[in-house]
Write a protein that holds these residues in place. Structure first.
Motif, PDB file in Angstrom:
ATOM      1  N   VAL A 116       0.733  -1.215   0.142  1.00 19.81           N
ATOM      2  CA  VAL A 116      -0.032  -0.032  -0.030  1.00 19.81           C
ATOM      3  C   VAL A 116       0.827   1.079  -0.096  1.00 19.81           C
ATOM      4  O   VAL A 116       1.825   1.147   0.470  1.00 19.81           O
ATOM      5  CB  VAL A 116      -0.866   0.166   1.273  1.00 19.81           C
ATOM      6  N   GLY A 117       0.235   2.333  -0.641  1.00 17.50           N
ATOM      7  CA  GLY A 117       1.062   3.485  -0.694  1.00 17.50           C
ATOM      8  C   GLY A 117       1.900   3.567  -1.648  1.00 17.50           C
ATOM      9  O   GLY A 117       2.104   2.909  -2.737  1.00 17.50           O
ATOM     10  N   SER A 118       2.914   4.504  -1.828  1.00 18.40           N
ATOM     11  CA  SER A 118       3.863   4.870  -2.878  1.00 18.40           C
ATOM     12  C   SER A 118       5.179   4.944  -2.298  1.00 18.40           C
ATOM     13  O   SER A 118       6.135   5.420  -3.002  1.00 18.40           O
ATOM     14  CB  SER A 118       3.502   6.263  -3.490  1.00 18.40           C
ATOM     15  N   ASN A 119       5.481   4.107  -1.116  1.00 19.92           N
ATOM     16  CA  ASN A 119       6.774   4.504  -0.648  1.00 19.92           C
ATOM     17  C   ASN A 119       7.931   3.299  -1.398  1.00 19.92           C
ATOM     18  O   ASN A 119       7.292   2.127  -1.709  1.00 19.92           O
ATOM     19  CB  ASN A 119       6.828   3.926   0.876  1.00 19.92           C
ATOM     20  N   ILE A 120       8.767   3.595  -1.848  1.00 15.72           N
ATOM     21  CA  ILE A 120       9.737   2.706  -2.405  1.00 15.72           C
ATOM     22  C   ILE A 120      10.791   2.238  -1.283  1.00 15.72           C
ATOM     23  O   ILE A 120      11.589   2.971  -0.753  1.00 15.72           O
ATOM     24  CB  ILE A 120      10.666   3.583  -3.535  1.00 15.72           C
ATOM     25  N   ILE A 121      10.641   0.846  -1.247  1.00 17.04           N
ATOM     26  CA  ILE A 121      11.659   0.357  -0.076  1.00 17.04           C
ATOM     27  C   ILE A 121      12.639  -0.610  -0.940  1.00 17.04           C
ATOM     28  O   ILE A 121      12.271  -1.209  -1.995  1.00 17.04           O
ATOM     29  CB  ILE A 121      10.738  -0.477   0.768  1.00 17.04           C
ATOM     30  N   THR A 122      13.494  -1.056  -0.206  1.00 19.55           N
ATOM     31  CA  THR A 122      14.496  -2.092  -0.745  1.00 19.55           C
ATOM     32  C   THR A 122      14.075  -3.469  -0.754  1.00 19.55           C
ATOM     33  O   THR A 122      14.326  -4.150  -1.636  1.00 19.55           O
ATOM     34  CB  THR A 122      15.837  -1.841   0.352  1.00 19.55           C
ATOM     35  N   ALA A 123      13.337  -3.942   0.237  1.00 16.71           N
ATOM     36  CA  ALA A 123      12.830  -5.023   0.580  1.00 16.71           C
ATOM     37  C   ALA A 123      11.991  -5.461  -0.410  1.00 16.71           C
ATOM     38  O   ALA A 123      10.738  -4.627  -0.602  1.00 16.71           O
ATOM     39  CB  ALA A 123      12.687  -5.496   1.816  1.00 16.71           C
ATOM     40  N   ILE A 124      11.533  -6.477  -1.085  1.00 16.44           N
ATOM     41  CA  ILE A 124      10.502  -6.851  -1.768  1.00 16.44           C
ATOM     42  C   ILE A 124       9.414  -7.520  -0.973  1.00 16.44           C
ATOM     43  O   ILE A 124       8.137  -7.104  -1.139  1.00 16.44           O
ATOM     44  CB  ILE A 124      10.948  -7.980  -3.087  1.00 16.44           C
ATOM     45  N   THR A 125       9.648  -8.475  -0.152  1.00 20.66           N
ATOM     46  CA  THR A 125       8.550  -8.785   0.764  1.00 20.66           C
ATOM     47  C   THR A 125       9.256  -9.313   2.219  1.00 20.66           C
ATOM     48  O   THR A 125      10.568  -9.585   2.334  1.00 20.66           O
ATOM     49  CB  THR A 125       8.297 -10.046   0.357  1.00 20.66           C
ATOM     50  N   GLN A 126       8.533  -8.767   3.042  1.00 21.74           N
ATOM     51  CA  GLN A 126       8.832  -9.002   4.672  1.00 21.74           C
ATOM     52  C   GLN A 126       8.000  -9.779   5.230  1.00 21.74           C
ATOM     53  O   GLN A 126       6.559  -9.732   5.219  1.00 21.74           O
ATOM     54  CB  GLN A 126       9.243  -7.562   5.178  1.00 21.74           C
ATOM     55  N   MET A 127       8.363 -10.901   5.715  1.00 23.31           N
ATOM     56  CA  MET A 127       7.552 -11.818   6.442  1.00 23.31           C
ATOM     57  C   MET A 127       7.595 -12.165   7.869  1.00 23.31           C
ATOM     58  O   MET A 127       9.085 -11.853   8.312  1.00 23.31           O
ATOM     59  CB  MET A 127       7.920 -13.337   5.664  1.00 23.31           C
ATOM     60  N   GLN A 128       6.857 -12.155   8.484  1.00 24.45           N
ATOM     61  CA  GLN A 128       7.016 -12.384   9.900  1.00 24.45           C
ATOM     62  C   GLN A 128       6.207 -13.739  10.426  1.00 24.45           C
ATOM     63  O   GLN A 128       5.058 -14.155  10.024  1.00 24.45           O
ATOM     64  CB  GLN A 128       6.348 -11.357  10.837  1.00 24.45           C
TER      65      GLN A 128
END
Length: 219
Positions: A36-48
């Motif tokens: 969601v949103g338009s933030n560009i982050i380094t990680a593709i997927t973060q899982m917990q």
């Protein structure tokens, strides 16, 4: 024969439930980051998950971090850990017990002992399904409530992962298997109560007449 085939079908469902329960407990994707949103982050997927947090990076690297501290975890994660482990243990016990009590096996002794074993295994499956369903529902509720919370930033919002759906399906399989095992044993016992075995009563009139005849002779 129909009851034996039904028990075999329930046993197959229970096996799928056990394997799915163990997989859901160990998988790290109980919740994944929401796109969601338009933030560009380094990680593709973060899982917990319950035991570790994993991250897929855009460079193709994959890293996981174990959750060593128990007290630092939220309450619903601690509860999910304990209940899922208990669900796996109960389902494993149910597999062992129903293997002895099924009609298609030569273990367990007489019919009453096998019925009692099947009933006990069905209870284990039902309890395992309940213990597996409660943490998945609680975990999903926490994810949805955090997702709908406007005070939480969009980069910190998550969605239910594949482990949650696996836990739901496995709990359903275990509950269905437990109900089938318990109902099959209950129907057999109820039939024995409704239709008790006939007892053969031998007439005693002939014996009484013979006894009377012998007494008259002595008189």
């Amino acid at each position: 024969m129909a009851s034996a085939s039904l028990q075999f079908f329930a046993f197959i469902l229970a096996l799928f439930g056990v394997f799915g329960d163990i997989a859901a407990t160990l998988l790290p994707n109980w919740k994944v980051n929401a796109d969601v949103g338009s933030n560009i982050i380094t990680a593709i997927t973060q899982m917990q998950g319950l035991w570790m947090d994993c991250t897929w990076y855009s460079t193709g690297m994959f890293s996981c971090t174990l959750k060593y501290s128990i007290l630092s975890l939220p309450v619903y994660v601690q509860a999910a850990r304990s209940t899922m482990v208990l669900s796996c243990i109960l389902s494993a016990f149910g597999i062992c017990i129903t293997t002895v009590g099924m009609k298609c096996t030569r273990l367990g002794g007489d019919t009453d002992s096998k019925n009692n074993a099947c009933f006990a295994g069905g209870i284990c499956f039902i309890l395992a399904g309940i213990f597996g369903l409660v943490p998945t529902c609680w975990y999903t509720r926490e994810i949805i409530s955090n997702f709908l919370d406007q005070t939480i930033p969009e980069s910190s919002k998550h969605e239910p992962g594949g482990a949650v759906y696996t836990g739901f399906i496995s709990a359903g399989f275990l509950l269905i298997a437990g109900v089938i095992f318990c109902s099959s044993c209950f129907k057999r016992q109820q039939g024995a109560w409704i239709y008790p075995p006939k007892q053969h009563h031998f007439p005693s009139t002939e014996q009484e007449s013979n006894a009377g005849y012998s007494l008259k002779d002595y008189v």
